[in-house]
Write a protein that holds these residues in place. Structure first.
Motif, PDB file in Angstrom:
ATOM      1  N   THR A  37       0.827  -1.208   0.000  1.00 25.65           N
ATOM      2  CA  THR A  37       0.000   0.000   0.000  1.00 25.65           C
ATOM      3  C   THR A  37       0.860   1.256   0.000  1.00 25.65           C
ATOM      4  OG1 THR A  37      -1.826  -1.131   1.108  1.00 25.65           O
ATOM      5  CG2 THR A  37      -1.784   1.275   1.249  1.00 25.65           C
ATOM      6  N   THR A  38       1.852   1.315   0.863  1.00 25.14           N
ATOM      7  CA  THR A  38       2.698   2.507   0.970  1.00 25.14           C
ATOM      8  C   THR A  38       3.476   2.748  -0.320  1.00 25.14           C
ATOM      9  OG1 THR A  38       2.936   2.157   3.353  1.00 25.14           O
ATOM     10  CG2 THR A  38       4.539   3.603   2.290  1.00 25.14           C
ATOM     11  N   ILE A  39       4.172   1.728  -0.786  1.00 25.86           N
ATOM     12  CA  ILE A  39       4.932   1.868  -2.024  1.00 25.86           C
ATOM     13  C   ILE A  39       3.976   2.065  -3.197  1.00 25.86           C
ATOM     14  CG2 ILE A  39       6.408   0.615  -3.659  1.00 25.86           C
ATOM     15  CD1 ILE A  39       7.900  -0.544  -1.254  1.00 25.86           C
ATOM     16  N   GLY A  40       2.851   1.346  -3.180  1.00 29.46           N
ATOM     17  CA  GLY A  40       1.899   1.446  -4.276  1.00 29.46           C
ATOM     18  C   GLY A  40       1.366   2.851  -4.465  1.00 29.46           C
ATOM     19  N   ARG A  41       1.028   3.533  -3.381  1.00 25.85           N
ATOM     20  CA  ARG A  41       0.505   4.904  -3.480  1.00 25.85           C
ATOM     21  C   ARG A  41       1.542   5.834  -4.103  1.00 25.85           C
ATOM     22  NH1 ARG A  41      -4.240   5.834  -1.052  1.00 25.85           N
ATOM     23  NH2 ARG A  41      -4.948   4.407   0.580  1.00 25.85           N
ATOM     24  N   HIS A  42       2.780   5.747  -3.615  1.00 22.19           N
ATOM     25  CA  HIS A  42       3.841   6.611  -4.134  1.00 22.19           C
ATOM     26  C   HIS A  42       4.183   6.257  -5.580  1.00 22.19           C
ATOM     27  CE1 HIS A  42       4.333   7.458   0.171  1.00 22.19           C
ATOM     28  NE2 HIS A  42       5.014   8.529  -0.187  1.00 22.19           N
ATOM     29  N   LEU A  43       4.181   4.975  -5.884  1.00 19.08           N
ATOM     30  CA  LEU A  43       4.470   4.539  -7.245  1.00 19.08           C
ATOM     31  C   LEU A  43       3.418   5.061  -8.219  1.00 19.08           C
ATOM     32  CD1 LEU A  43       6.151   2.759  -9.194  1.00 19.08           C
ATOM     33  CD2 LEU A  43       4.638   0.853  -8.590  1.00 19.08           C
ATOM     34  N   ALA A  44       2.147   4.921  -7.843  1.00 19.38           N
ATOM     35  CA  ALA A  44       1.060   5.390  -8.708  1.00 19.38           C
ATOM     36  C   ALA A  44       1.165   6.890  -8.948  1.00 19.38           C
ATOM     37  CB  ALA A  44      -0.289   5.034  -8.086  1.00 19.38           C
ATOM     38  N   ARG A  45       1.440   7.648  -7.901  1.00 20.56           N
ATOM     39  CA  ARG A  45       1.570   9.098  -8.045  1.00 20.56           C
ATOM     40  C   ARG A  45       2.739   9.442  -8.970  1.00 20.56           C
ATOM     41  NH1 ARG A  45       1.184  10.524  -3.005  1.00 20.56           N
ATOM     42  NH2 ARG A  45       3.412  10.550  -2.507  1.00 20.56           N
ATOM     43  N   SER A  46       3.859   8.739  -8.820  1.00 20.18           N
ATOM     44  CA  SER A  46       5.034   9.015  -9.650  1.00 20.18           C
ATOM     45  C   SER A  46       4.811   8.651 -11.110  1.00 20.18           C
ATOM     46  CB  SER A  46       6.251   8.240  -9.114  1.00 20.18           C
ATOM     47  OG  SER A  46       6.589   8.659  -7.812  1.00 20.18           O
ATOM     48  N   LEU A  47       3.959   7.663 -11.356  1.00 20.53           N
ATOM     49  CA  LEU A  47       3.685   7.223 -12.728  1.00 20.53           C
ATOM     50  C   LEU A  47       2.478   7.922 -13.346  1.00 20.53           C
ATOM     51  CD1 LEU A  47       4.171   3.347 -12.341  1.00 20.53           C
ATOM     52  CD2 LEU A  47       5.800   4.998 -13.292  1.00 20.53           C
ATOM     53  N   GLY A  48       1.765   8.728 -12.545  1.00 24.46           N
ATOM     54  CA  GLY A  48       0.552   9.372 -13.049  1.00 24.46           C
ATOM     55  C   GLY A  48      -0.583   8.389 -13.241  1.00 24.46           C
ATOM     56  N   ARG A  49      -0.636   7.370 -12.378  1.00 21.82           N
ATOM     57  CA  ARG A  49      -1.663   6.330 -12.479  1.00 21.82           C
ATOM     58  C   ARG A  49      -2.597   6.374 -11.278  1.00 21.82           C
ATOM     59  NH1 ARG A  49       0.120   0.729 -15.116  1.00 21.82           N
ATOM     60  NH2 ARG A  49       1.260   1.488 -16.948  1.00 21.82           N
ATOM     61  N   GLU A  50      -3.729   5.703 -11.431  1.00 15.87           N
ATOM     62  CA  GLU A  50      -4.651   5.523 -10.309  1.00 15.87           C
ATOM     63  C   GLU A  50      -4.148   4.390  -9.432  1.00 15.87           C
ATOM     64  OE1 GLU A  50      -9.384   4.568  -9.423  1.00 15.87           O
ATOM     65  OE2 GLU A  50      -8.541   4.221 -11.412  1.00 15.87           O
ATOM     66  N   PHE A  51      -4.299   4.537  -8.123  1.00 14.74           N
ATOM     67  CA  PHE A  51      -3.923   3.481  -7.186  1.00 14.74           C
ATOM     68  C   PHE A  51      -5.171   2.837  -6.603  1.00 14.74           C
ATOM     69  CE2 PHE A  51      -1.653   1.040  -4.218  1.00 14.74           C
ATOM     70  CZ  PHE A  51      -2.277   1.134  -2.985  1.00 14.74           C
ATOM     71  N   VAL A  52      -5.158   1.511  -6.546  1.00  7.23           N
ATOM     72  CA  VAL A  52      -6.251   0.762  -5.934  1.00  7.23           C
ATOM     73  C   VAL A  52      -5.660  -0.221  -4.937  1.00  7.23           C
ATOM     74  CG1 VAL A  52      -8.178  -0.827  -6.289  1.00  7.23           C
ATOM     75  CG2 VAL A  52      -7.683   0.924  -8.000  1.00  7.23           C
ATOM     76  N   ASP A  53      -6.114  -0.158  -3.706  1.00  7.33           N
ATOM     77  CA  ASP A  53      -5.775  -1.153  -2.698  1.00  7.33           C
ATOM     78  C   ASP A  53      -6.956  -2.120  -2.648  1.00  7.33           C
ATOM     79  OD1 ASP A  53      -5.960  -2.425  -0.027  1.00  7.33           O
ATOM     80  OD2 ASP A  53      -4.152  -1.267   0.401  1.00  7.33           O
ATOM     81  N   LEU A  54      -6.718  -3.377  -3.017  1.00  6.32           N
ATOM     82  CA  LEU A  54      -7.829  -4.319  -3.155  1.00  6.32           C
ATOM     83  C   LEU A  54      -8.576  -4.531  -1.839  1.00  6.32           C
ATOM     84  CD1 LEU A  54      -9.014  -5.960  -5.521  1.00  6.32           C
ATOM     85  CD2 LEU A  54      -7.782  -7.948  -4.632  1.00  6.32           C
ATOM     86  N   ASP A  55      -7.853  -4.593  -0.725  1.00  3.80           N
ATOM     87  CA  ASP A  55      -8.522  -4.767   0.568  1.00  3.80           C
ATOM     88  C   ASP A  55      -9.405  -3.568   0.900  1.00  3.80           C
ATOM     89  OD1 ASP A  55      -7.522  -7.281   1.053  1.00  3.80           O
ATOM     90  OD2 ASP A  55      -5.969  -6.626   2.461  1.00  3.80           O
ATOM     91  N   LEU A  56      -8.905  -2.357   0.646  1.00  3.41           N
ATOM     92  CA  LEU A  56      -9.706  -1.159   0.925  1.00  3.41           C
ATOM     93  C   LEU A  56     -10.911  -1.077  -0.002  1.00  3.41           C
ATOM     94  CD1 LEU A  56      -6.974   1.579   1.561  1.00  3.41           C
ATOM     95  CD2 LEU A  56      -8.263   0.227   3.235  1.00  3.41           C
ATOM     96  N   ALA A  57     -10.713  -1.449  -1.271  1.00 13.04           N
ATOM     97  CA  ALA A  57     -11.835  -1.461  -2.207  1.00 13.04           C
ATOM     98  C   ALA A  57     -12.891  -2.466  -1.766  1.00 13.04           C
ATOM     99  CB  ALA A  57     -11.337  -1.792  -3.615  1.00 13.04           C
TER     100      ALA A  57
END
Length: 203
Positions: free
Chosen positions: A45-65
Motif C-alpha cells: 500500500t505505501t509503495i503502491g501509493r507513491h508509485l502510482a503518483r510518480s507514474l501518473g496512475r490511479e492506485f487501488v488497494d484491493l482490501d480497501l476497495a
C-alpha cells in the motif's frame, strides 16, 4: 456473529487526494496494469501509493476497495463469513480490477492462494513481488491489530508459516521481484520505476 454484507459498486481508491505538490509523472512505455503482491507488511500500500503518483496512475488497494464494497472492515468480513467467504469476494473484485489498464493495484497478502487469481495476475498485467524477510515483516506488523490472520497466541510464528506457504506462489506469478528491505520509500519507488521502465511486455 450472523448477518450478510453488501457488495455495492463504489469508486476505486485514488492514489493521492491532494496531489497538489506532486512532481511531474514519469509514465511507463505501456499501460498494462501493475500488480503488487507480497506478504502483509511488505509495503504494497505505501509503495503502491507513491508509485502510482510518480507514474501518473490511479492506485487501488484491493482490501480497501473490498471494505468499501462491503461497508465493513476486512476483519469483520472474516468474522461474518470466514476466510473462505472473504476469498470469494476477493477473487470477484480482483477479476474486475485486473481488467483495468493504467492502474497500480495492491493485492492482499493471500490473493495468490487461489489458482484463478494467479492466472488473472499473470495474464493481465505486470506482477511485482515486494519481498522482505520474515523478521522485517514482523517488525512492521507486530502492533497492527487489523490483521485477522495474526490474532493468535504466536503471531510471529504464524507470520513465518504464512510466508513459507506463500513465497513459492509469489515467485510463481512475479514478473519482477523487488526487495524492499529498509530503504526509504522514495528511494524504493525510484528503483522500482527504473525496473518497470525496462520491463519487456510479452506479446
Amino acid at each position: 456473529m450472523n448477518g450478510s454484507l453488501r457488495f455495492d459498486a463504489v469508486p476505486a481508491q485514488s492514489s493521492d487526494p491532494s496531489g497538489a505538490d506532486a512532481p511531474a509523472a514519469t509514465p511507463l512505455p505501456y499501460d498494462n496494469p501493475i500488480f503488487l503482491v507480497g506478504m502483509m507488511g511488505a509495503g504494497k500500500t505505501t509503495i503502491g501509493r507513491h508509485l502510482a503518483r510518480s507514474l501518473g496512475r490511479e492506485f487501488v488497494d484491493l482490501d480497501l476497495a473490498l471494505q468499501d464494497r462491503c461497508g465493513v472492515r476486512v476483519a469483520t468480513i472474516f468474522e461474518i463469513e470466514g476466510e473462505a467467504g472473504f476469498r470469494r469476494r476477493e477473487t470477484s473484485l480482483l477479476d474486475e480490477y485486473s481488467r483495468c489498464p493504467g492502474i497500480v493495484l495492491a493485492t492482499g497478502g493471500g490473493a495468490v492462494l487461489a489458482p484463478e487469481n494467479r492466472r488473472y495476475l499473470k495474464e493481465r498485467g505486470v506482477v511485482v513481488y515486494l519481498r522482505a524477510s520474515g523478521d522485517e515483516l514482523y517488525k512492521r506488523v507486530a502492533r497492527d491489530r487489523n490483521r485477522p490472520l495474526l490474532q493468535t497466541e504466536d503471531p510471529r510464528g504464524r507470520l513465518l508459516d504464512l510466508l513459507r506457504q506463500r513465497e513459492p506462489l509469489y515467485d510463481e506469478v512475479a514478473g519482477l521481484v523487488f526487495d524492499t528491505g529498509s530503504m526509504p520509500v522514495s528511494q524504493a519507488v525510484r528503483a522500482l520505476i527504473s525496473l518497470l521502465q525496462n520491463y519487456e511486455i510479452s506479446s
